[in-house]
Design an enzyme around this catalytic site. Structure first.
Site, PDB file in Angstrom:
ATOM      1  N   ASN A 469      17.680 -48.456  28.506  1.00 41.86           N
ATOM      2  CA  ASN A 469      17.675 -49.975  27.596  1.00 41.86           C
ATOM      3  C   ASN A 469      18.690 -50.222  26.539  1.00 41.86           C
ATOM      4  O   ASN A 469      18.364 -49.720  25.244  1.00 41.86           O
ATOM      5  CB  ASN A 469      16.082 -50.201  27.187  1.00 41.86           C
ATOM      6  N   TRP A 470      19.845 -50.815  26.734  1.00 40.81           N
ATOM      7  CA  TRP A 470      20.733 -50.923  25.794  1.00 40.81           C
ATOM      8  C   TRP A 470      20.543 -51.832  24.609  1.00 40.81           C
ATOM      9  O   TRP A 470      21.018 -51.792  23.385  1.00 40.81           O
ATOM     10  CB  TRP A 470      22.040 -51.278  26.400  1.00 40.81           C
ATOM     11  N   LYS A 471      19.380 -52.774  24.949  1.00 41.00           N
ATOM     12  CA  LYS A 471      19.022 -53.824  23.970  1.00 41.00           C
ATOM     13  C   LYS A 471      20.390 -54.642  23.565  1.00 41.00           C
ATOM     14  O   LYS A 471      21.089 -54.836  24.062  1.00 41.00           O
ATOM     15  CB  LYS A 471      18.445 -53.229  22.639  1.00 41.00           C
ATOM     16  N   HIS A 556       8.796 -56.130  26.988  1.00 44.94           N
ATOM     17  CA  HIS A 556       9.145 -54.952  25.832  1.00 44.94           C
ATOM     18  C   HIS A 556       8.387 -55.346  24.566  1.00 44.94           C
ATOM     19  O   HIS A 556       8.248 -56.658  24.380  1.00 44.94           O
ATOM     20  CB  HIS A 556      10.351 -54.994  25.470  1.00 44.94           C
ATOM     21  N   GLU A 558       9.381 -55.556  21.804  1.00 43.46           N
ATOM     22  CA  GLU A 558      10.163 -56.296  20.755  1.00 43.46           C
ATOM     23  C   GLU A 558      10.062 -57.808  21.244  1.00 43.46           C
ATOM     24  O   GLU A 558      10.349 -58.656  20.238  1.00 43.46           O
ATOM     25  CB  GLU A 558      11.656 -56.107  20.576  1.00 43.46           C
ATOM     26  N   GLU A 628       5.092 -47.671  26.282  1.00 39.07           N
ATOM     27  CA  GLU A 628       5.865 -47.333  24.881  1.00 39.07           C
ATOM     28  C   GLU A 628       4.989 -47.507  23.670  1.00 39.07           C
ATOM     29  O   GLU A 628       4.490 -48.623  23.327  1.00 39.07           O
ATOM     30  CB  GLU A 628       7.126 -48.398  24.754  1.00 39.07           C
ATOM     31  N   GLY A 634      11.937 -45.964  17.686  1.00 36.66           N
ATOM     32  CA  GLY A 634      12.990 -46.153  16.758  1.00 36.66           C
ATOM     33  C   GLY A 634      12.580 -45.423  15.169  1.00 36.66           C
ATOM     34  O   GLY A 634      13.378 -45.691  14.244  1.00 36.66           O
ATOM     35  N   SER A 674      11.176 -42.763  21.770  1.00 38.58           N
ATOM     36  CA  SER A 674      11.751 -41.814  20.982  1.00 38.58           C
ATOM     37  C   SER A 674      11.999 -40.493  22.046  1.00 38.58           C
ATOM     38  O   SER A 674      11.853 -39.561  21.503  1.00 38.58           O
ATOM     39  CB  SER A 674      11.179 -41.499  19.676  1.00 38.58           C
ATOM     40  N   GLY A 695      15.918 -45.881  24.758  1.00 44.13           N
ATOM     41  CA  GLY A 695      16.418 -46.656  23.850  1.00 44.13           C
ATOM     42  C   GLY A 695      17.835 -46.106  23.371  1.00 44.13           C
ATOM     43  O   GLY A 695      18.739 -46.150  24.144  1.00 44.13           O
ATOM     44  N   GLY A 696      17.722 -45.706  22.011  1.00 44.19           N
ATOM     45  CA  GLY A 696      19.007 -45.215  21.305  1.00 44.19           C
ATOM     46  C   GLY A 696      19.738 -44.121  22.053  1.00 44.19           C
ATOM     47  O   GLY A 696      20.834 -44.164  22.262  1.00 44.19           O
TER      48      GLY A 696
END
Length: 711
Positions: A469-471, A556, A558, A628, A634, A674, A695-696
């Protein structure tokens, strides 16, 4: 991540519990020690309690016999001293924290009401909580216990906030040593004399000078009372007649009498005071103290007789002092002995020396020593005068020397235990821990292999998926390049999972037409809850499908947190996505506050039920779930493999309860919190973890492939 305020609160809580531990521990150590160091004195105080509370069966005049009551009192005194001392030591060193906190609380629950009764009824003027070392009033004792009771409640609540000095494996050792140490101290005080003497008459004291401090000019003292308080006034300071003070009595006394603690040292021959004559005698004088004729220990009579024979042979004085001198005189005459017996107050005798009998040596008013009969050598074997022996020397009492010796005896072994525990025992523990860890890893590896076999059978029914997930990251050009890098990296691999990349909306069409979407699935990060219309900035599910994307991420955390997406909104989005042929990666998970409150399972279940359980079993089969833990996104924190497995198993059971075991077993559940190459393998080894929503780490092709390789 723990906030600064939380850390500060935890630090302050830790400091508070340490301070409480020190205060309560030091108080109980001191209280137990001073009781144990003079166990006979404590036993005498316990007998006062028996009388004060009206327990006639245990009073000194009990039909059970004075000897039985004395033995019982001494036993209770020793047990009480050891209990208090060990509770204090355990508190100070952090040994058996919960058990000790409970014992402390129970002890204070019992003692606080007792001291309240003592303060109100005043059957005993001194509770004896600190022995002869510190004498405080009954009310002061009650207030002290009230504070300790409050402290014990706090320690009971926060006993886990402080760390013990000794490791768990050896914590029993200092506790056991404290019991042995205190028992020896108490036993010595019973069998001999108190190791530390907090009474006025210490060896080396010039009793004659101490008593003469009482000499002074007699004066009239007036006693007045106001509001229940009585006070003494000299004539010049007597209150005026018109005040609220009321006259009670007047007495004649010397100016120093109220302050001189030696004024009760009086020896009488019938009604004659012969104190000065005995204290002024320059010859050695043996004094045999007998506080109670009935409680006299006959087993020491031979020792006393030998001492008398020695004194007679060397022309030394030999006197017996007892509250009932006449009875004792008759007793010794009946046994064939004949030495002077004089009268002394029982309380004074018990203040001077412990034991029945007990022996002291004085000369020219100086107290050379005081001993129990067992500490006097066999006088029949000594033929030389006293001055040629150790018995003829003054043995001055030195508190500092004795206290230092006792402290070293107690603390040096504890220090050695600590060094050994941190050294040799610590090394052995580490070796043992490593062996156990290796053994545990071996067992875990076997279990993992077993689980892999079982999981493989189960996971053959559902897909393993790693979705990136590049966001809101990467420009169009950067995104296209990253997608190509992922595709190229997969050319040299045969991944045991489906690989998906979820890109911002502007990337979808370009990337879907640039890479092989059969090899790398393409997903949108969101879609609208409306099919079409005047909704500026929104992208419908139909638009997403038209780009060539096959997946869409919905729900999600967010989107829920920043854009207020509710279960009802997500329900509409899911329906529109499925209607347009998209597969849904649906996110669920709890925030930190919900997990700390123990509500994580309720939260996750309500998220699934609120947005998905309206679907048919067929449509639900097109859903990929992604758990999640929001507190791990993060933050660098990661749910442990066990935590992930527990939640994934719960999610699968929730689905099974609604749609049946077959649908649940075919549903892929991803972990999204993470996840990194370093922990992916451990996470994916769990039977209910079917991959990850990354994610990251998905923004770097090499890291992303490291997670893909975990399968």
């Amino acid at each position: 991540m723990e906030s600064n305020a939380g850390k500060k609160q935890k630090t302050l809580l830790g400091i508070m519990t340490v301070l409480l531990r020190i205060v309560c521990g030091a108080t109980f150590i001191f209280s137990g020690f001073v009781k144990g160091v003079d166990s006979i004195g404590t036993a005498m105080k316990i007998e006062e309690y028996f009388v004060g509370f009206g327990i006639d069966i245990l009073s000194p005049s009990s039909p059970l016999g004075a000897e039985f009551v004395s033995s019982l009192s001494i036993t209770v005194a020793i047990v009480l001293a050891i209990t208090e001392f060990v509770i204090g030591a355990n508190l100070l060193f952090g040994i058996y924290r919960r058990t000790t906190a409970i014992l402390l609380f129970l002890f204070m629950v019992v003692m606080t009401p007792i001291t309240l009764y003592l303060a109100i009824a005043d059957p005993i003027h001194d509770c004896g909580c600190f022995g002869e070392a510190v004498v405080i009033s009954n009310w002061a004792t009650f207030y002290k216990n009230l504070i300790l009771l409050a402290f014990s409640l706090l320690l009971l609540r926060y006993n886990k906030e402080y760390v013990g000095v000794y490791a768990r494996a050896v914590r029993w050792l200092p506790g056991f040593y404290s019991v042995i140490f205190m028992f020896i101290i108490a036993a010595v005080s019973v069998r001999h004399q108190p190791v530390l003497d907090f009474r006025p008459y210490k060896s080396g004291l010039n009793i004659r000078e101490a008593v003469q401090q009482n000499v002074g000019t007699a004066e009239m003292v007036f006693i007045y009372e106001k509001d229940g308080e009585r006070r003494e006034f000299p004539l010049a300071e007597a209150p005026a007649a018109d005040t609220t003070w009321h006259f009670v009595d007047r007495i004649e006394k010397s100016p120093q009498e109220a302050e001189n603690q030696y004024s009760d040292f009086i020896i009488r021959d019938n009604d004659d005071d012969i104190t000065e004559g005995i204290l002024a005698d320059t010859a050695y004088t043996f004094l045999v103290f007998i506080p109670s004729v009935e409680g006299y220990e006959d087993s020491w009579q031979n020792k006393i007789d030998e001492l008398y024979d020695y004194a007679y042979e060397h022309t030394y004085n030999f006197y017996a002092l007892s509250p009932d001198a006449g009875s004792w005189q008759q007793s010794i005459e009946a046994s064939g002995m004949n030495y002077p017996c004089y009268t002394m107050d029982e309380t004074t005798i018990k203040t001077i020396i412990r034991g029945n009998p007990a022996v002291a040596l004085i000369k020219d008013g100086i107290l050379y020593w005081k001993r129990s009969p067992r500490d006097i050598p066999d006088m029949a074997e000594i033929s030389v005068p006293l001055q040629q022996t150790r018995l003829g020397e003054v043995h001055p009492y030195n508190f500092s020397k004795r206290m230092t010796g006792i402290s070293l005896i107690y603390f040096i072994p504890l220090l050695l235990m600590f060094i050994a525990e941190k050294g040799v025992i610590g090394i052995m523990s580490k070796i043992k821990e490593k062996r156990e860890e290796a053994k545990k890893k071996k067992i875990q590896e076997k279990e993992k292999n077993k689980n892999r076999i079982n999981n493989k059978t189960k996971k053959e029914m559902r897909k393993n998926i790693v979705a990136g997930n590049w966001k809101m990251n990467k420009t169009l050009q950067e995104g296209v390049q990253l997608a190509k890098d992922v595709e190229k990296a997969l050319e040299s691999r045969t991944p045991n999972c489906e690989v998906i990349i979820a890109t911002p909306f502007i990337h979808l069409a370009t990337i879907a037409s640039t890479i092989n979407t059969d090899k790398v699935g393409v997903s949108a990060e969101n879609c609208a809850d409306k099919a079409s219309g005047a909704y500026t900035g929104e992208v419908s599910a139909a638009m997403v499908a038209s780009t060539g994307a096959k997946y869409v991420i919905l729900g999600h955390s967010e989107r829920r947190a920043y854009y207020g997406e509710t279960p009802e909104i997500l329900k509409e989005k899911v329906l529109l996505a499925l209607a347009n042929g998209l597969k849904v990666i649906f996110c669920i998970g709890e925030v930190l506050e919900e997990r700390e409150a123990g509500k994580e399972y309720d939260v996750v279940k309500s998220q699934i039920e609120g947005s998905l359980f309206n679907l048919s079993a067929e449509d639900f089969g097109k859903i990929i779930l992604a758990y999640e833990p929001v507190w791990a996104i993060g933050t660098g924190k990661t749910a442990t493999a066990q935590q992930a497995q527990e939640m994934h198993a719960f999610i699968r059971k929730t689905v099974a309860d609604k749609y049946g075991a077959e649908v649940a077993e075919n549903t892929s559940i991803l972990y999204g919190g993470s996840c990194k190459p370093s922990n992916a393998k451990e996470l994916f080894a769990n039977k209910d973890v079917d991959g990850g929503l990354i994610g990251g780490a998905s923004l770097d092709a090499e890291q992303f492939m490291g997670i893909v390789d975990a399968f």
